[in-house]
Write an enzyme that holds these catalytic residues in place. Structure first.
Site, PDB file in Angstrom:
ATOM      1  N   ASP A 166      12.398 104.416  42.548  1.00 24.75           N
ATOM      2  CA  ASP A 166      12.374 105.716  41.891  1.00 24.75           C
ATOM      3  C   ASP A 166      12.425 105.605  40.370  1.00 24.75           C
ATOM      4  OD1 ASP A 166      12.222 106.811  44.372  1.00 24.75           O
ATOM      5  OD2 ASP A 166      14.156 107.848  44.318  1.00 24.75           O
ATOM      6  N   ASP A 185      19.097 105.110  38.534  1.00 22.39           N
ATOM      7  CA  ASP A 185      19.106 106.135  39.578  1.00 22.39           C
ATOM      8  C   ASP A 185      20.159 105.784  40.612  1.00 22.39           C
ATOM      9  OD1 ASP A 185      17.831 108.440  41.090  1.00 22.39           O
ATOM     10  OD2 ASP A 185      17.540 106.835  42.549  1.00 22.39           O
ATOM     11  N   HIS A 227      12.746 107.415  47.535  1.00 24.18           N
ATOM     12  CA  HIS A 227      14.192 107.698  47.535  1.00 24.18           C
ATOM     13  C   HIS A 227      15.003 106.421  47.676  1.00 24.18           C
ATOM     14  CE1 HIS A 227      13.697 112.028  47.432  1.00 24.18           C
ATOM     15  NE2 HIS A 227      12.791 111.913  48.376  1.00 24.18           N
ATOM     16  N   GLU A 267      21.440 106.642  44.620  1.00 26.33           N
ATOM     17  CA  GLU A 267      21.252 107.288  45.910  1.00 26.33           C
ATOM     18  C   GLU A 267      22.642 107.561  46.473  1.00 26.33           C
ATOM     19  OE1 GLU A 267      18.414 108.372  47.208  1.00 26.33           O
ATOM     20  OE2 GLU A 267      17.368 107.600  45.434  1.00 26.33           O
TER      21      GLU A 267
END
Length: 277
Positions: free
Chosen positions: A171, A19, A166, A21
């Site tokens: 996540d 993931d 987040h 950000e």
């Protein structure tokens, strides 16, 4: 982490849930800047975490990062000021992603594009997956919108897994747990369809609110990974191999179930209408 081993050497296809950000562009002409990368390597036969890696990343334009994040556990300008730039961690990220099955929520539409952009910017080849499992597409087709929508935060709340933070590593771990829960529900429904499916249609008409009665403990900013209202995202151009989700994940399923130790997962997938088909 130095413990990551290329899948070719290990003789099997490992799954990497990852993931990113990023910053959120606020006006035309602004770009996404990667602020954090997080990944876990998962054993395809046992679905357990083998290794993990995460790092904050300092963007070249620090002014694009908010001084104070509006999200819980958000990333601020101060948090990334002393972090390495992408070029400093690019080799590590490449070794984690390249030659593995990629998994994540909405990665086909968002994260894959950001990874390719980041590597192109430093003049290095981007990593290439051997397969891809986008849980947004898979769960939309197989599990449906019984939780209300297909956002990771909503799915996690539906199963009582807590609030989405987040942050990349949190996540991806939540993503794996959501997939496990969805697969189990589908397994039970396919095992006793007359028992569990009788109330399914009525439950699908109810929009599930969070366990806090719709009141979030902190204000959420618009997510850069929120799934679009239309399912047209499946037809959007992606930077990697163009094959249908069904064909891509069918090859992943075959890889997962090839060894003798894969029988438990194979049985689960069979009775849940082949979640990764």
């Amino acid at each position: 982490m130095d413990g990551f081993i290329p899948s070719q050497a290990a003789g099997t296809a490992e799954i990497v849930f990852f993931d990113l950000e990023t910053t959120v562009p606020r006006r035309a002409g602004q770009r996404f800047w990667v602020l954090e990368f997080g990944a876990i390597i998962v054993c395809p036969r046992k679905l357990v975490e083998l290794e993990s890696f995460s790092t904050l990343i300092k963007p070249k334009d620090l002014s694009a990062v908010a001084l104070k994040s509006s999200r819980c556990d958000g990333i601020t300008r101060e948090a990334v000021e002393s972090a390495p730039e992408f070029e400093e961690v690019a080799d590590k990220i490449f070794s984690i992603l390249n030659g593995r099955v990629w998994a994540g929520h909405n990665i086909r539409r968002f994260d894959c594009a950001r990874i390719k952009e980041a590597f192109a910017e430093i003049g290095k080849p981007a990593p290439v997956p051997v397969g891809m499992i986008d849980s947004l597409g898979v769960l939309t087709e197989k599990f449906g919108r019984r939780a209300g929508n297909m956002k990771m935060a909503t799915l996690a709340s539906y199963f009582g897994l807590g609030q989405q933070k987040h942050r990349s590593l949190d996540d991806v771990r939540m993503n794996l747990e959501v997939l496990k829960h969805c697969a189990t529900v589908l397994f039970l429904e396919s095992s006793l369809p007359n028992t569990f499916n009788s109330n399914l249609q009525s439950s699908l008409t109810v929009t599930t609110r969070s366990r806090s009665n719709g009141k979030l403990p902190c204000r959420e900013e618009t997510s850069r990974k929120s799934p679009p209202i239309s399912l047209g995202y499946q037809r959007s151009a992606v930077p990697y191999t163009r094959t249908s989700l069904g064909k891509m994940t069918e090859s992943v399923k075959n890889l997962l179930c090839k060894s003798q130790g894969s029988q438990p997962l194979n049985t689960l997938l069979k009775h849940s209408h082949s979640l990764l088909r």
